[in-house]
Design a protein around this motif. Sequence first.
Motif, short mmCIF file in Angstrom:
data_model
loop_
_atom_site.label_atom_id
_atom_site.label_comp_id
_atom_site.label_asym_id
_atom_site.label_seq_id
_atom_site.Cartn_x
_atom_site.Cartn_y
_atom_site.Cartn_z
N ILE A 16 0.84 -1.20 0.00
CA ILE A 16 0.00 0.00 0.00
C ILE A 16 0.88 1.25 0.00
O ILE A 16 0.60 2.21 -0.73
CB ILE A 16 -0.97 -0.03 1.19
CG1 ILE A 16 -1.99 -1.14 0.97
CG2 ILE A 16 -1.64 1.32 1.39
CD1 ILE A 16 -2.84 -1.46 2.18
N HIS A 17 1.93 1.24 0.80
CA HIS A 17 2.87 2.36 0.83
C HIS A 17 3.47 2.58 -0.55
O HIS A 17 3.55 3.72 -1.04
CB HIS A 17 3.96 2.06 1.86
CG HIS A 17 4.86 3.21 2.17
ND1 HIS A 17 5.83 3.13 3.13
CD2 HIS A 17 4.98 4.46 1.66
CE1 HIS A 17 6.49 4.27 3.18
NE2 HIS A 17 6.00 5.09 2.29
N LEU A 18 3.89 1.50 -1.20
CA LEU A 18 4.45 1.59 -2.54
C LEU A 18 3.43 2.12 -3.55
O LEU A 18 3.76 2.97 -4.39
CB LEU A 18 4.98 0.22 -2.99
CG LEU A 18 5.55 0.14 -4.41
CD1 LEU A 18 6.77 1.06 -4.55
CD2 LEU A 18 5.92 -1.29 -4.74
N LEU A 19 2.19 1.66 -3.45
CA LEU A 19 1.14 2.13 -4.35
C LEU A 19 0.94 3.63 -4.22
O LEU A 19 0.90 4.37 -5.22
CB LEU A 19 -0.17 1.40 -4.06
CG LEU A 19 -1.39 1.89 -4.84
CD1 LEU A 19 -1.23 1.59 -6.33
CD2 LEU A 19 -2.65 1.28 -4.27
N PHE A 20 0.83 4.13 -2.99
CA PHE A 20 0.65 5.56 -2.78
C PHE A 20 1.88 6.36 -3.22
O PHE A 20 1.75 7.47 -3.75
CB PHE A 20 0.28 5.87 -1.33
CG PHE A 20 -1.18 5.67 -1.06
CD1 PHE A 20 -2.11 6.63 -1.38
CD2 PHE A 20 -1.62 4.49 -0.48
CE1 PHE A 20 -3.46 6.44 -1.15
CE2 PHE A 20 -2.96 4.28 -0.23
CZ PHE A 20 -3.89 5.26 -0.58
N TYR A 21 3.06 5.81 -3.01
CA TYR A 21 4.29 6.45 -3.47
C TYR A 21 4.26 6.64 -4.98
O TYR A 21 4.52 7.73 -5.49
CB TYR A 21 5.50 5.60 -3.05
CG TYR A 21 6.82 6.05 -3.62
CD1 TYR A 21 7.52 7.10 -3.05
CD2 TYR A 21 7.38 5.42 -4.73
CE1 TYR A 21 8.73 7.51 -3.56
CE2 TYR A 21 8.59 5.82 -5.24
CZ TYR A 21 9.26 6.88 -4.66
OH TYR A 21 10.47 7.29 -5.18
N VAL A 22 3.93 5.58 -5.70
CA VAL A 22 3.91 5.65 -7.17
C VAL A 22 2.82 6.60 -7.65
O VAL A 22 3.07 7.47 -8.49
CB VAL A 22 3.72 4.23 -7.78
CG1 VAL A 22 3.44 4.31 -9.27
CG2 VAL A 22 4.95 3.38 -7.51
N LEU A 23 1.61 6.47 -7.12
CA LEU A 23 0.51 7.31 -7.58
C LEU A 23 0.74 8.80 -7.28
O LEU A 23 0.52 9.65 -8.14
CB LEU A 23 -0.81 6.85 -6.95
CG LEU A 23 -1.32 5.49 -7.40
CD1 LEU A 23 -2.57 5.12 -6.62
CD2 LEU A 23 -1.57 5.46 -8.89
N ALA A 24 1.18 9.10 -6.07
CA ALA A 24 1.40 10.50 -5.69
C ALA A 24 2.53 11.12 -6.50
O ALA A 24 2.41 12.26 -6.99
CB ALA A 24 1.70 10.60 -4.19
N ASN A 25 3.61 10.39 -6.68
CA ASN A 25 4.74 10.95 -7.42
C ASN A 25 4.43 11.03 -8.91
O ASN A 25 4.85 11.97 -9.58
CB ASN A 25 6.01 10.16 -7.13
CG ASN A 25 6.55 10.51 -5.77
OD1 ASN A 25 6.81 11.66 -5.46
ND2 ASN A 25 6.70 9.51 -4.93
N LEU A 26 3.68 10.08 -9.43
CA LEU A 26 3.24 10.15 -10.83
C LEU A 26 2.37 11.39 -11.04
O LEU A 26 2.54 12.12 -12.03
CB LEU A 26 2.49 8.88 -11.22
CG LEU A 26 2.03 8.79 -12.66
CD1 LEU A 26 3.21 8.82 -13.62
CD2 LEU A 26 1.21 7.52 -12.86
N ALA A 27 1.46 11.64 -10.11
CA ALA A 27 0.61 12.82 -10.21
C ALA A 27 1.45 14.10 -10.19
O ALA A 27 1.19 15.04 -10.96
CB ALA A 27 -0.41 12.84 -9.07
N GLN A 28 2.45 14.15 -9.35
CA GLN A 28 3.31 15.34 -9.29
C GLN A 28 4.09 15.53 -10.58
O GLN A 28 4.24 16.67 -11.06
CB GLN A 28 4.28 15.22 -8.12
CG GLN A 28 3.62 15.35 -6.77
CD GLN A 28 4.62 15.25 -5.66
OE1 GLN A 28 5.64 15.93 -5.66
NE2 GLN A 28 4.33 14.39 -4.69
#
Length: 71
Positions: A16-28
């Motif tokens: 879950i941590h990895l998923l949020f890391y990828v999604l948040a940084n992709l959005a940025q």
Amino acid sequence: MRSTKSESDKKWALRIHLLFYVLANLAQVVVWMLYDPEHFFWPMWSIVFWGVGLAFHAWSVYSPLRPDTEH
């Protein structure tokens, strides 16, 4: 009394941590590309420093267990 998470709980938390890391940084990165691509790549700060935290999280999940040192 300490509650301990099972190995599968720890691995799910890491995923879950990895998923949020990828999604948040992709959005940025997308926001940077749309609005400010000629300037400094500011998403780098989030990618690097959050990545360090994610690496420590992965280390805590996959490192060998140490014996409990409490007396």
